[in-house]
Motif scaffolding. Structure first.
Motif, PDB file in Angstrom:
ATOM      1  N   GLY A  46      -7.959  -2.441   0.682  1.00 29.95           N
ATOM      2  CA  GLY A  46      -8.687  -3.703   0.823  1.00 29.95           C
ATOM      3  C   GLY A  46      -9.633  -3.951  -0.335  1.00 29.95           C
ATOM      4  O   GLY A  46      -9.525  -3.356  -1.401  1.00 29.95           O
ATOM      5  N   GLY A  47     -10.605  -4.836  -0.117  1.00 30.51           N
ATOM      6  CA  GLY A  47     -11.484  -5.270  -1.184  1.00 30.51           C
ATOM      7  C   GLY A  47     -12.507  -4.228  -1.594  1.00 30.51           C
ATOM      8  O   GLY A  47     -13.011  -3.467  -0.769  1.00 30.51           O
ATOM      9  N   VAL A  48     -12.821  -4.196  -2.887  1.00 31.26           N
ATOM     10  CA  VAL A  48     -13.879  -3.338  -3.420  1.00 31.26           C
ATOM     11  C   VAL A  48     -14.397  -3.969  -4.707  1.00 31.26           C
ATOM     12  O   VAL A  48     -13.638  -4.517  -5.493  1.00 31.26           O
ATOM     13  N   LEU A  49     -15.710  -3.910  -4.895  1.00 31.57           N
ATOM     14  CA  LEU A  49     -16.337  -4.408  -6.111  1.00 31.57           C
ATOM     15  C   LEU A  49     -16.595  -3.233  -7.053  1.00 31.57           C
ATOM     16  O   LEU A  49     -17.333  -2.307  -6.708  1.00 31.57           O
ATOM     17  N   ALA A  72      -6.864  -3.910  -9.063  1.00 28.96           N
ATOM     18  CA  ALA A  72      -8.066  -4.698  -9.338  1.00 28.96           C
ATOM     19  C   ALA A  72      -7.829  -5.742 -10.417  1.00 28.96           C
ATOM     20  O   ALA A  72      -6.937  -5.608 -11.260  1.00 28.96           O
ATOM     21  N   LYS A  73      -8.656  -6.770 -10.365  1.00 31.53           N
ATOM     22  CA  LYS A  73      -8.755  -7.756 -11.431  1.00 31.53           C
ATOM     23  C   LYS A  73     -10.182  -7.735 -11.958  1.00 31.53           C
ATOM     24  O   LYS A  73     -11.090  -7.239 -11.294  1.00 31.53           O
ATOM     25  N   ALA A  74     -10.377  -8.283 -13.169  1.00 33.98           N
ATOM     26  CA  ALA A  74     -11.698  -8.270 -13.791  1.00 33.98           C
ATOM     27  C   ALA A  74     -12.239  -9.686 -13.888  1.00 33.98           C
ATOM     28  O   ALA A  74     -11.519 -10.610 -14.290  1.00 33.98           O
ATOM     29  N   LEU A  75     -13.512  -9.869 -13.512  1.00 36.47           N
ATOM     30  CA  LEU A  75     -14.173 -11.161 -13.648  1.00 36.47           C
ATOM     31  C   LEU A  75     -14.664 -11.280 -15.078  1.00 36.47           C
ATOM     32  O   LEU A  75     -15.570 -10.576 -15.509  1.00 36.47           O
ATOM     33  N   VAL A 126      -7.605  -8.824  -0.975  1.00 35.04           N
ATOM     34  CA  VAL A 126      -6.396  -8.016  -1.174  1.00 35.04           C
ATOM     35  C   VAL A 126      -6.617  -6.806  -2.074  1.00 35.04           C
ATOM     36  O   VAL A 126      -5.784  -5.893  -2.118  1.00 35.04           O
ATOM     37  N   GLY A 127      -7.718  -6.768  -2.830  1.00 31.45           N
ATOM     38  CA  GLY A 127      -7.886  -5.667  -3.768  1.00 31.45           C
ATOM     39  C   GLY A 127      -9.255  -5.637  -4.406  1.00 31.45           C
ATOM     40  O   GLY A 127     -10.232  -6.162  -3.872  1.00 31.45           O
ATOM     41  N   GLY A 128      -9.325  -5.023  -5.589  1.00 27.65           N
ATOM     42  CA  GLY A 128     -10.592  -4.806  -6.263  1.00 27.65           C
ATOM     43  C   GLY A 128     -10.941  -5.923  -7.226  1.00 27.65           C
ATOM     44  O   GLY A 128     -10.078  -6.643  -7.721  1.00 27.65           O
TER      45      GLY A 128
END
Length: 228
Positions: A46-49, A72-75, A126-128
Motif C-alpha cells: 500500500g501507500g508509503v511516503l 514508488a513514484k517521485a514528486l 497503490v504505492g509509494g
C-alpha cells in the motif's frame, strides 16, 4: 535560452547522470541502519511516503530496492530543472508525479500544487511517493506542510530516510546538493512514523523536521561527510 530547456540536452544529461549514479551506487560500500523500519513498511504494502531532504535527491535511488520495496513514484517540480531530474530518476525506476507550490506565477503555482496533491494521493492508494519536503527551492531543511498533509489525508506512513556518501560532489546550488563519487563510503538510515491522530499540523511539522534531520545527521556521521 537555458540549456536544460532544450529537450536533446536535457535527455542526454539525464542519461549521463543516471548512468553515473548507477555506477557509483554499485561501487560504494553501504551501511544500513534501522533497515527493519523500512522492511516492515514495505511488507505491509500500500501507500508509503519516502521522505528525504532535497540535497540528497541525487542519492535517493540507492535507498529503494526495486526487488522488494513498495513501487514508488517521485514528486518532482514543474520547472525545467525538475524535468531534467525527473528524467534521470525515471531511468532508475522512479516515474515522476509532477507539481510544485513554488512558482513566480501564483496562479500556475496553485494549479500545479493542487494537481500534484491529487496525483500524489492517487499514487498513495497503490504505492509509494518520494517527496523532498524542503523542495524545490527551500529554505534548506525547513519542512512545508505538504508532507504531513499528504500523510494525514491518505493515512500512509512516512518513512524518513537519511542518505550520505563520502567522498561526494557538493553542487553550488541553494541546497548544496550531494552527488555520489565511486568507491567511497555510504550510509542509509531509516525512521518511520504515522500522522498522530488529533495532532496539530504545526506540531507534526516540527517533530518530523527533527526526525528527518536526525537520520540525515546520523548518516553523515557514519560516512564522515561534513554537514553544511
Amino acid at each position: 535560452m537555458r540549456p536544460l530547456r532544450i529537450p536533446f540536452i536535457q535527455n542526454t544529461l539525464a542519461w549521463v547522470l543516471a548512468a553515473w549514479m548507477r555506477f557509483c551506487f554499485a561501487t560504494i560500500r553501504w551501511t544500513h541502519q534501522n533497515e527493519g523500519a523500512a522492511e516492515a513498511v514495505w511488507k505491509q504494502g500500500g501507500g508509503v511516503l519516502a521522505v528525504f531532504w532535497h540535497s540528497r535527491i541525487g542519492l535517493s535511488p540507492a535507498c529503494w530496492p526495486l526487488d522488494r520495496a513498495t513501487p514508488a513514484k517521485a514528486l518532482i517540480s514543474l520547472s525545467a530543472d525538475g524535468e531534467f531530474i525527473a528524467k534521470a530518476v525515471a531511468r532508475q525506476g522512479f516515474p515522476a508525479v509532477r507539481g510544485s507550490s513554488t512558482n513566480k506565477d501564483k496562479a500556475k503555482a496553485a494549479k500545479g500544487g493542487t494537481q500534484a496533491l491529487r496525483d500524489g494521493l492517487k499514487q498513495l492508494k497503490v504505492g509509494g511517493l518520494a517527496i523532498t519536503p524542503d523542495g524545490p527551492r527551500g529554505p534548506v531543511r525547513q519542512m512545508a506542510e505538504g508532507l504531513p498533509m499528504l500523510a494525514k489525508i491518505s493515512g500512509a506512513p512516512a518513512l524518513f530516510i537519511g542518505l550520505s556518501c563520502n567522498p561526494a560532489i557538493r553542487l553550488n546550488s541553494w541546497d548544496k546538493a550531494v552527488l555520489p563519487l565511486p568507491f567511497g563510503k555510504g550510509a542509509i538510515v531509516w525512521d518511520a512514523a504515522d500522522y498522530p491522530e488529533g495532532a496539530e499540523m504545526a506540531d507534526v511539522v516540527a517533530a518530523w523536521t527533527e526526525r528527518l534531520n536526525a537520520v540525515e545527521a546520523e548518516a553523515d556521521a557514519i560516512t564522515g561527510l561534513k554537514r553544511v
